[in-house]
Design a protein around this motif. Structure first.
Motif, PDB file in Angstrom:
ATOM      1  N   TRP A 194       0.815  -1.219   0.000  1.00 43.55           N
ATOM      2  CA  TRP A 194       0.000   0.000   0.000  1.00 43.55           C
ATOM      3  C   TRP A 194       0.846   1.266   0.000  1.00 43.55           C
ATOM      4  N   THR A 252     -13.957   6.794  -6.808  1.00 41.53           N
ATOM      5  CA  THR A 252     -12.674   6.510  -7.471  1.00 41.53           C
ATOM      6  C   THR A 252     -11.718   5.816  -6.509  1.00 41.53           C
ATOM      7  N   ARG A 253     -11.619   6.345  -5.274  1.00 39.79           N
ATOM      8  CA  ARG A 253     -10.746   5.727  -4.266  1.00 39.79           C
ATOM      9  C   ARG A 253     -11.270   4.355  -3.863  1.00 39.79           C
ATOM     10  N   GLU A 255     -12.890   2.196  -5.741  1.00 34.78           N
ATOM     11  CA  GLU A 255     -12.533   1.257  -6.801  1.00 34.78           C
ATOM     12  C   GLU A 255     -11.035   0.934  -6.756  1.00 34.78           C
ATOM     13  N   LYS A 256     -10.228   1.937  -6.458  1.00 35.58           N
ATOM     14  CA  LYS A 256      -8.779   1.731  -6.371  1.00 35.58           C
ATOM     15  C   LYS A 256      -8.425   0.781  -5.238  1.00 35.58           C
ATOM     16  N   LYS A 259      -9.289  -2.805  -6.197  1.00 36.00           N
ATOM     17  CA  LYS A 259      -8.357  -3.313  -7.197  1.00 36.00           C
ATOM     18  C   LYS A 259      -6.996  -3.628  -6.573  1.00 36.00           C
ATOM     19  N   GLN A 260      -6.523  -2.741  -5.679  1.00 36.24           N
ATOM     20  CA  GLN A 260      -5.217  -2.935  -5.047  1.00 36.24           C
ATOM     21  C   GLN A 260      -5.232  -4.108  -4.083  1.00 36.24           C
TER      22      GLN A 260
END
Length: 429
Positions: A194, A252-253, A255-256, A259-260
């Motif tokens: 992270w 947006t965050r 979804e990020k 995904k991460q």
């Protein structure tokens, strides 16, 4: 400063000595310079009474850098330190470019070439070239250091993160999980994955807490894919809320993060792919090999309150780590550059031949990649320059120095310091 390696008249390694002693031996002409990088001297008269004390070579393999340290197990003194920069990304980019040119060439109307079969059989244990180069670089320097110093044992960080321990905490007993090492493996993995920042607000350089993406109270698990890092403020604010409700204004965050969380750590994957192959290479030296994990390395470094550097991590590898003495140590920065390009036909970005390379590599006794010292006594570039040389058949060389590239240096002013070996060198500040 790192100590100076010493060889006897038969090129057998002796105990490294202080740089002041080396200067005195050279001044009295009792020794000569054998190698510049790493700096090594060779005695002109043998010393039968010289005592030899074996050292431990410690390695911290990484995807981009590998830390190297030579440690005296009895005193804890670090006698040599280096950081080896790999060229895996350069190899990958070169292979990608070649593949793209080959595919575009096949799509054009060129002469027919019959297909060739069975020319891509991969032997057992085959690794992609970008990963194999890491093993070869480390192997080269292990063999080189074994020739220059008396090494009695090797320590390797086998795994960056103990994945089995994170998935099954009781795999090695409760003492390992509930002792002083508890949490080091998982936390270090999350810090790398992270990017050492809060997943919710992006803040850095503050204490971070391990956080469950889906709260335990709502049925979330302790799986590594459900863990992230959070600052105390965001962790308290989120509490047991569903992450979709907590970040409903920042999709947006959200979804990020999803995904991460599913994405594996690329650098850790590269290290884990090569770790066993590197272990076999080290065992082939015939020396006893000690293995350790990244969590243990960080624990040893934290206990001794040492800063984060690749060579310091290497010195902290394994259970054999003593109380380290690192005062005044300056590491040697080694960059793998390769041995040049063997292609005789140069192409432009579209794959069209545009130039022809000569097969003559040595000009006036110099080869591109040699480290030279140029003392210019006349002309517009009067001065002294030390660096990697770029040779030309005309005799007008370029020298890559710390201050930048200097062009138009005549070969008459150049003296070779270190012949090309595929690496470039500098000393850390």
């Amino acid at each position: 400063m790192c100590k100076v390696f010493v060889l006897d008249t038969d090129k057998r390694p002796l105990n490294p000595i202080h740089s002041a002693q080396a200067r005195q031996l050279l001044r009295n002409k009792k020794a000569a310079i054998y190698c510049q990088f790493p700096f090594t001297i060779i005695l002109k008269k043998s010393r039968p009474d010289a005592t030899i004390e074996p050292f431990r070579l410690k390695l911290d393999p990484g995807a981009k850098y590998t830390g190297v340290a030579l440690v005296n197990d009895n005193t804890g003194e670090v006698v040599f330190a280096a950081e080896l920069k790999h060229r895996g990304s350069a190899i990958r980019d070169a292979l990608t470019s070649r593949r793209q040119l080959r595919r575009s060439r096949r799509n054009r109307k060129t002469r027919y070439r019959q297909p060739r079969f069975l020319n891509r059989i991969r032997p057992k244990g085959w690794l992609v070239p970008s990963l194999q180069s890491r093993i070869e670089n480390i192997k080269t320097w292990v063999e080189r250091l074994c020739r220059l110093s008396p090494i009695g044992a090797i320590s390797q960080e086998l795994v960056r993160f103990d994945m089995q321990l994170m998935c099954n905490p009781d795999i090695q007993g409760k003492e390992y999980q509930q002792g002083t090492l508890a949490g080091y493996e998982t936390r270090e993995y999350l810090l790398e994955k992270w990017d050492r920042q809060c997943a919710y607000c992006g803040i850095k350089d503050i204490p971070l807490q391990v956080e469950h993406i889906h709260a335990r109270a709502k049925g979330g698990s302790n799986s590594i894919t459900n863990l992230t890092l959070s600052c105390e403020k965001c962790n308290t604010k989120k509490g047991t809320k569903d992450i979709k409700d907590f970040l409903k204004k920042d999709l947006t965050r959200l979804e990020k993060i999803f995904k991460q969380a599913k994405r594996p750590l690329a650098d850790a994957a590269a290290v884990n792919t090569t770790r066993l192959a590197l272990l076999e290479v080290l065992k082939a030296t015939g020396l006893p090999v000690e293995i350790g994990s990244g969590g243990l390395t960080k624990f040893n470094r934290s206990q001794q309150k040492l800063e984060k550097k690749h060579w310091i991590d290497a010195a902290c590898v394994g259970k054999s780590t003593p109380k380290l003495i690192i005062k005044g140590i300056k590491s040697l920065l080694i960059t793998a550059n390769g041995h040049g390009n063997r292609q005789m036909c140069g192409t432009d970005k579209f794959g069209i031949p545009c130039r022809h390379r000569t097969n003559k590599q040595i000009h006036f006794g110099f080869s591109t990649g040699d480290i030279v010292k140029a003392v210019v006594t006349s002309g517009k570039k009067v001065g002294q320059y030390v660096g990697r040389v770029l040779c030309r058949a005309t005799g007008s060389f370029d020298i890559a120095t710390k201050g930048g590239r200097v062009a138009g240096i005549s070969h008459r002013f150049c003296t070779s310091i270190h012949k090309k070996d595929g690496y470039s060198y500098s000393v850390s500040d």
